[in-house]
Design an enzyme around this catalytic site. Sequence first.
Site, PDB file in Angstrom:
ATOM      1  N   ASP A 361       0.837  -1.188   0.000  1.00 49.03           N
ATOM      2  CA  ASP A 361       0.000   0.000   0.000  1.00 49.03           C
ATOM      3  C   ASP A 361       0.873   1.238   0.000  1.00 49.03           C
ATOM      4  OD1 ASP A 361       1.068  -0.435   2.448  1.00 49.03           O
ATOM      5  OD2 ASP A 361      -0.670   0.244   3.568  1.00 49.03           O
ATOM      6  N   ASP A 692       2.153  -2.302   8.356  1.00 49.89           N
ATOM      7  CA  ASP A 692       2.602  -1.970   9.696  1.00 49.89           C
ATOM      8  C   ASP A 692       1.498  -2.076  10.734  1.00 49.89           C
ATOM      9  OD1 ASP A 692       1.263   0.142   8.642  1.00 49.89           O
ATOM     10  OD2 ASP A 692       3.016   1.454   8.524  1.00 49.89           O
ATOM     11  N   ASP A 696      -2.891  -5.441   9.231  1.00 51.29           N
ATOM     12  CA  ASP A 696      -2.112  -6.025   8.147  1.00 51.29           C
ATOM     13  C   ASP A 696      -1.546  -7.386   8.515  1.00 51.29           C
ATOM     14  OD1 ASP A 696      -2.554  -3.719   6.838  1.00 51.29           O
ATOM     15  OD2 ASP A 696      -0.589  -2.841   7.223  1.00 51.29           O
TER      16      ASP A 696
END
Lengths: 998, 285
Positions: A361, A692, A696
Amino acid sequence: MGADRSPKKKKGGTKDMDDLKKEVPITEHKMSIEEVCRKFNTDIVQGLTNAKAAEYLIRDGPNALTPPPTTPEWVKFCRQLFGGFSILLWTGAILCFLAYAIQAATEDEPAGDNLYLGIVLTAVVVITGCFSYFQEAKSSKIMESFKNMVPQQALVIREGEKVTINAEEVVGGDLIEVKGGDRIPADIRVVSAHGCKVDNSSLTGESEPQSRSPDCTHDNPLETRNVAFFSTNCVEGTARGIVICTGDRTVMGRIATLTSGLETGKTPIAKEIEHFIHIITGVAVFLGVTFFILAIILGYSWLEAVIFLIGIIVANVPEGLLATVTVCLTLTAKRMAKKNCLVKNLEAVETLGSTSTICSDKTGTLTQNRMTVAHMWFDNQIHEADTTEDQSGASFDKSSVTWLSLARVAGLCNRAQFKAGQDSLPILKRDVAGDASESALLKCIELSCGSVRAMRDRNKKVAEIPFNSTNKYQLSVHETEDPNDNRYLLVMKGAPERILDRCTTILVQGKEQPMDEELKEAFQNAYMELGGLGERVLGFCHVLLPEDQYPKGFAFDTEDVNFQTDNLCFVGLMSMIDPPRAAVPDAVIMVTGDHPITAKAIAKGVGIISEGNETVEDIAARLNIPVSQVNPRDAKACVVHGTDLKDLSQDQMDDILRNHTEIVFARTSPQQKLIIVEGCQRLGAIVAVTGDGVNDSPALKKADIGVAMGISGSDVSKQAADMILLDDNFASIVTGVEEGRLIFDNLKKSIAYTLTSNIPEITPFLFFIIVNIPLPLGTITILCIDLGTDMVPAISLAYETAESDIMKRQPRNPARDKLVNERLISIAYGQIGMIQALGGFFAYFVILAENGFLPSRLVGIRLNWDDRSTNDLEDSYGQQWTYEQRKIVEFTCHTAFFVSIVVVQWADVIICKTRRNSVFQQGMRNKILIFGLFEETALAAFLSYCPGMDVALRMYPLKPSWWFCAFPYSFLIFVYDEIRKLLLRRNPGGWVERETYY
Amino acid sequence: MAKDGEKSGWKEYIWNPRTREFLGRTASSWGLILLFYLVFYIFLAGLFTLTMYVMLQTLDDHKPTWQDRLSTPGMVIRPKTDETYEIVYNVENTESWDMYAQALDKFLAPYNNSVQAEKNNECVPDQYFLQEDSGDVKNNPKRSCQFNRTILDLCSGINDRYYGYQDGKPCIIIKLNRVIGMLPSKDGQAPFVTCGAKKEDSDKIGELLYFPPNGTFNLMYYPYYGKKAQVNYSQPLVAVKFLNITANQDVNIECRINANNIPIGSDRDKFSGRVSFKLRINTIN
């Protein structure tokens, strides 16, 4: 949202996991406070009764996360001991013991060779197992996660009394109070708040503190303001809330459970090693069986033939390779750690290099992360930004009032600043504290308008709302430069469409004009054009606040915005570009939270969507037909919106991934990442995921390699990841890719080198069986090669530099591009190994002939030679030899054969330095390799000449001339391979490449 | 289903009718690679032959390059049983010693006086029989000295057909391994063999008789010039007769060469410059 509303988890593995993959089933935020109280039988003032609390505690269990099923240390150790390559050695060792047992049962004085070999093999496996176990233990010790997240104490109100209890005893329905600095003890529905802000970064990755209030502001429980989540931090203010979920049922708990429940597959290198073992086993069994049959035909007894069979199979086991591979991986891991890439699992070192799909991302992964302003749009015109240090490239009139306004907005509404002590550096090279786009703006304004700091000093900031993802804008209020002007200047920047929505006028040629349709269209066109260039576009606006409403000293409240944030004056657009990295893998799937248009543009910019490839929408636009009429197969590229992704079935998902080479997932929620990762893996891709947030972590865990951030990353994400970027610098990923590819190439070389000496190690035994000559090379000397002289050179190949720009290469295709393929075997065994064997045999024949046994005498001599009672064996000259005398010569031959292998391995390590280039192109700069050459020679000399070696290892001093026997063969290896590589380079794709390029 | 796929995959790998591939290669591909390997290996074989040829050219026909491993020549006894250095028999049981006698007969056949007279010369005893080449002119073939069976006297098997085995006084024949060019003695003192029992057996060995007397190897049999130059070389022998060895007990005997020009062999080699064996004579009386 909340598709599955059952509050309790279902039992049963897969169903449970599927359930967890769905989004959070919290509904309490939409209920009124009274409803919530009713649901939990609690009271908004008095809290739970102690009896109820105790009852709930028994029902729901303590408010703690079930720790992930940690593998006991001994299981981890056993995994190291019996995993992958070790199996091969274990099999070898067991076969050795078996052979020894057979010999012990049938012979009076069994030769100890098989026993020793078995012991050595066992020792090798155990030692390397311990080594890699401690290596990994060292890396994984760094992160200890879930337990630390549970808050220690919580302030609850029960029966109207405030009590501090252990957070584990908090139950659903408890009324609790949190204040700034506290960790939220459970998921709570806020009932009252006073300036309460929470830091949700560990959950969502959003770093700005968000305020909490009792009102439901969003359907999505993750975005609504009246829910605070377990293990997030309260930054400031106080809040009171009712606990709605505890322990594993909290949002954090669900993610943690999902993460620890995910099965991870084998690493690519583990698969490669498995494939390698298959090949080696195949060759070993083939040779073994062939010679078993031959031995039977030659009249050996069944038992002897079985001993030979085992001997040949074991001889094929490259004893030193396990250690070599482990050390090579460790070295790379260390090298990466130096560059702030912490690799938790040794085998993951290579994975990044094989990665065919990166789900990221962060566009920073794909670009150089050096954002610069590229274009501006003001006065209804697109201008190219001047990025030269001396401002010689000015392409527009800097005196334009609009430009000055734009520069002022960009300079003021900007929190970035230069780090101290860099005045001597050119502006573009200075370090900036702040995010990438603000830094770009800062540098641009500093370049063209002079010191931004001075500008900020002149316009003192009185209030500021930092950028956040809900507002999509950033604003600040400043005093004006003119000391007589008491008005305040409001400056704002943000997503262009959001900014435009707030503007009623627009600044054109320094004059404020009403925003009409024509100007709006001009804006749209400019926006589309800049966006289409793959640039990140920001809109800028300002307004001078009327003095009558906002007199000097007006208290601007940024929390409850008490001033005008619309009816602004649009000033212009600035677009920034982050130059793409050259090294972006071909099949990057971009998974981003960005808007589809931006995402597509960035994707085009960095080459994820290559030139000439169109999406369905592009085709539709070009042909001027509705999207539904376009054959989806015509489109190579594809942009999938996150909201669409939710409704896709698994087949549809596969279809998208399979039929599009270039895919962008836009506006995806982090949970959807997991689905995307699984989809890619189903299609055989090796997937890397970066992330992070706690959200995730399932995707990180599921990915072949999960990359977490060391500083900003949450503990959970670090726990789930295989690799951690300690400095949060995405450039380290590129380092990882580079190191991974390099180690893959170098492992190939290392294996090619190590395997080659297998042939000169096996052939002596084969000839011993077939033509009954004295054994040319013994077990001890074989072990001296595999575990002695070969080790350092093999490891030194891990230090070899890349032959070509490995970053320009396609990522390897795991189905085709194997670590060890038949071509490598063909070169190592069929060609170089054969030359090596001849070198060894030559030395063997020289020594025997010079001692009196000519080759013609040797054939068929074996039975008498190895007969202890024959002490007058005649040589070619008529001399007679005792058993011990001729054995000394035989062992001298073993030593010479061993030394010859060292000599031919000199050439081998030099040719293995490169797979395509000439050694002359590559150079001999690898100091470790040069050290290795000297080291193996010194070791060989030591083994041969050190007094006592004749007793200890049965190795004897060689006459100086015997060292040179293998020199012609060593030279031949070098010349042969240089010619091969020359042909390889001359005829790309030719027969030589197809048959010999490994 | 997966298994089916795997099966057909294997089948297809072995013979793929579509691409006409056998084991993943077409006929021409197989042909090329096999041809390559054929040529490559022929080349290697040629190269190996060449280096071997060059190496063999450097060798002397008559004397090996290195003899340092043979500085202490080995010693061997006859008769020799299959695997071990043990002579065990029963006096009353003819079959148990007959094989020894036969082995010695066979071993001594080339030493028959008639054979020796026919092939070999009579030499001057007690001095080396040197037949050096004069420069490049080879003095070949070299003559050999006679070693007549009769020298072994009681152990020659001529008068006593069974070498004393039948009455518990067996003969053992000892020979020193041939080493080209070896001169066993410095100052004309002939090397000789002595036998003795190992420590604990020293009182069991009894009296010994050596043939030739004192168990010497006469110097005239040295040096040896190799089987090519000295085709009919007769290796000198020493016979030991055990006159009253203790019966029904294991007697461990070690014989060693005594020569002032032969270094004592290493401890490891039990057969260089010495030989050990076990003698056990069983008898009812």
